[in-house]
Write a protein that holds these residues in place. Structure first.
Motif, PDB file in Angstrom:
ATOM      1  N   VAL A   1       0.753  -1.096  -0.008  1.00  0.00           N
ATOM      2  CA  VAL A   1      -0.079  -0.075   0.026  1.00  0.00           C
ATOM      3  C   VAL A   1       0.872   1.204  -0.041  1.00  0.00           C
ATOM      4  CG1 VAL A   1      -1.731   1.277   1.386  1.00  0.00           C
ATOM      5  CG2 VAL A   1      -1.952  -1.118   1.158  1.00  0.00           C
ATOM      6  N   LEU A   2       2.068   1.435   0.878  1.00  0.00           N
ATOM      7  CA  LEU A   2       3.043   2.454   0.696  1.00  0.00           C
ATOM      8  C   LEU A   2       3.420   2.722  -0.354  1.00  0.00           C
ATOM      9  CD1 LEU A   2       4.544   1.957   4.307  1.00  0.00           C
ATOM     10  CD2 LEU A   2       3.094   3.877   3.534  1.00  0.00           C
ATOM     11  N   CYS A   3       4.031   1.509  -1.151  1.00  0.00           N
ATOM     12  CA  CYS A   3       4.536   1.667  -2.440  1.00  0.00           C
ATOM     13  C   CYS A   3       3.713   2.403  -3.393  1.00  0.00           C
ATOM     14  CB  CYS A   3       5.085   0.430  -3.062  1.00  0.00           C
ATOM     15  SG  CYS A   3       6.773  -0.221  -1.992  1.00  0.00           S
ATOM     16  N   PHE A   4       2.342   1.868  -3.354  1.00  0.00           N
ATOM     17  CA  PHE A   4       1.363   2.217  -4.513  1.00  0.00           C
ATOM     18  C   PHE A   4       1.028   3.909  -4.149  1.00  0.00           C
ATOM     19  CE2 PHE A   4      -3.006   3.062  -5.176  1.00  0.00           C
ATOM     20  CZ  PHE A   4      -3.203   3.101  -6.756  1.00  0.00           C
ATOM     21  N   LEU A   5       0.792   4.003  -2.872  1.00  0.00           N
ATOM     22  CA  LEU A   5       0.662   5.491  -2.555  1.00  0.00           C
ATOM     23  C   LEU A   5       1.808   6.379  -2.836  1.00  0.00           C
ATOM     24  CD1 LEU A   5      -1.058   5.318   0.711  1.00  0.00           C
ATOM     25  CD2 LEU A   5      -2.203   5.734  -1.285  1.00  0.00           C
ATOM     26  N   GLY A   6       3.069   5.897  -2.731  1.00  0.00           N
ATOM     27  CA  GLY A   6       4.294   6.606  -2.921  1.00  0.00           C
ATOM     28  C   GLY A   6       4.311   6.952  -4.413  1.00  0.00           C
ATOM     29  N   MET A   7       3.991   5.788  -5.244  1.00  0.00           N
ATOM     30  CA  MET A   7       4.172   6.136  -6.767  1.00  0.00           C
ATOM     31  C   MET A   7       3.073   7.010  -7.260  1.00  0.00           C
ATOM     32  SD  MET A   7       6.867   4.546  -7.760  1.00  0.00           S
ATOM     33  CE  MET A   7       6.593   4.974  -9.536  1.00  0.00           C
ATOM     34  N   GLN A   8       1.831   7.024  -6.689  1.00  0.00           N
ATOM     35  CA  GLN A   8       0.948   7.771  -6.878  1.00  0.00           C
ATOM     36  C   GLN A   8       1.128   9.449  -6.733  1.00  0.00           C
ATOM     37  OE1 GLN A   8      -1.055   5.715  -9.358  1.00  0.00           O
ATOM     38  NE2 GLN A   8      -2.719   6.959  -8.678  1.00  0.00           N
ATOM     39  N   LEU A   9       1.775   9.492  -5.594  1.00  0.00           N
ATOM     40  CA  LEU A   9       2.073  10.848  -5.029  1.00  0.00           C
ATOM     41  C   LEU A   9       3.265  11.439  -5.871  1.00  0.00           C
ATOM     42  CD1 LEU A   9       1.646  13.283  -2.870  1.00  0.00           C
ATOM     43  CD2 LEU A   9       3.217  11.899  -1.542  1.00  0.00           C
ATOM     44  N   PHE A  10       4.156  10.601  -6.452  1.00  0.00           N
ATOM     45  CA  PHE A  10       5.344  10.936  -7.165  1.00  0.00           C
ATOM     46  C   PHE A  10       4.737  11.261  -8.418  1.00  0.00           C
ATOM     47  CE2 PHE A  10       8.248   9.453 -10.230  1.00  0.00           C
ATOM     48  CZ  PHE A  10       9.500  10.555  -9.997  1.00  0.00           C
ATOM     49  N   ARG A  11       3.917  10.454  -9.170  1.00  0.00           N
ATOM     50  CA  ARG A  11       3.481  10.887 -10.421  1.00  0.00           C
ATOM     51  C   ARG A  11       2.774  12.164 -10.476  1.00  0.00           C
ATOM     52  NH1 ARG A  11       1.735   4.675 -11.427  1.00  0.00           N
ATOM     53  NH2 ARG A  11       3.669   3.770 -12.336  1.00  0.00           N
ATOM     54  N   ARG A  12       1.809  12.407  -9.416  1.00  0.00           N
ATOM     55  CA  ARG A  12       0.931  13.692  -9.412  1.00  0.00           C
ATOM     56  C   ARG A  12       1.755  15.014  -9.225  1.00  0.00           C
ATOM     57  NH1 ARG A  12      -4.258  11.260  -6.025  1.00  0.00           N
ATOM     58  NH2 ARG A  12      -5.078   9.944  -7.585  1.00  0.00           N
TER      59      ARG A  12
END
Length: 249
Positions: free
Chosen positions: A229-240
């Motif tokens: 979950v943290l990896c998913f949230l981290g990548m989403q935050l990075f992309r946005r």
């Protein structure tokens, strides 16, 4: 891999002993923990017969905790440290966290390799149970990467994040059974420690290297889920926020 090699070489470029320090520093640490704590202080763990048990217990926790803190610390500063490069060059910015993680893993592999040599020479190698570290290590790296990327992006916009997390790490260390055992804590506190993701991971390493037992997989699947979950949230935050980071830097 070229970037990883260049950073490794730059670290010891002006040193007389060069990369030998990569071996001498962790070797000194392992000797201190295993000889001083286990021999001079006669520290012992309950239900263990090995004279090096407490030293191995310490190393199993401290070395893997060191990997966690190095990954998270590198990632929380990776965008700030490379701000000029991000603004001037056009390249996949996700490469920066990847290089940081690879460098941290390289450092860990050298230190951990020395620890394994000590286990073999002292006849304390856990045998086939050693393979249990593979999934535990993967979960820990995922957890550190996910948390680190989130902190790295937030640190660009809120510079206090890095300072605050340094304090959090100090408390987090002492709420993780690294220098003490879970059984030494009051019974009322022991269940609370299990909510600490790093506690489950560190105790898994200690079970493998001290007791020669396979990890308690039931305690690790929640950490694995949190890590994903943290990896998913981290990548989403990075992309946005990757575009906005250029302006902030």
């Amino acid at each position: 891999m070229g970037s990883v090699r260049r950073e490794f070489q730059a670290r010891y470029r002006n040193s007389m002993l060069g990369a030998a320090w990569m071996l001498l520093n962790p070797l000194a640490m392992i000797v201190v923990y295993t000889v001083i704590f286990s021999q001079l202080m006669h520290a012992r763990l309950p239900n263990t017969s090995s004279e090096f048990a407490y030293g191995i217990y310490l190393c199993a926790g401290l070395l893997t905790w060191g990997l966690f803190t190095e990954i998270v610390t590198r990632l929380q500063n990776v965008f700030l440290d490379n701000g000029n490069m991000i603004k001037k060059l056009s390249f996949p910015r996700i490469c920066l966290p990847i290089i940081s993680v690879l460098n941290a893993c390289l450092n860990f592999s050298i230190i951990f390799g020395l620890f394994l040599i000590f286990l073999l020479l002292s006849d304390n190698f856990p045998g086939w149970v050693f393979l249990g570290i593979v999934p535990v290590l993967l979960i820990q790296i995922l957890f550190a990467v996910g948390l680190g990327i989130i902190l790295g992006v937030l640190n660009v916009f809120f510079r206090d994040i890095g300072q605050l997390f340094g304090i959090v790490l100090q408390f987090w260390f002492w709420f993780t059974p690294i220098v003490y055992t879970l059984s030494t804590l009051p019974a009322a506190i022991q269940p609370l420690i299990k909510f600490n993701p790093m506690a489950s991971l560190i105790m898994a390493y200690q079970d493998i290297f001290v007791s020669g037992l396979w990890p308690d997989w039931s305690s690790l699947w929640p950490v694995a889920l949190v890590s994903v979950v943290l990896c998913f949230l981290g990548m989403q935050l990075f992309r946005r926020r990757s575009g906005e980071m250029v302006d902030e830097l």
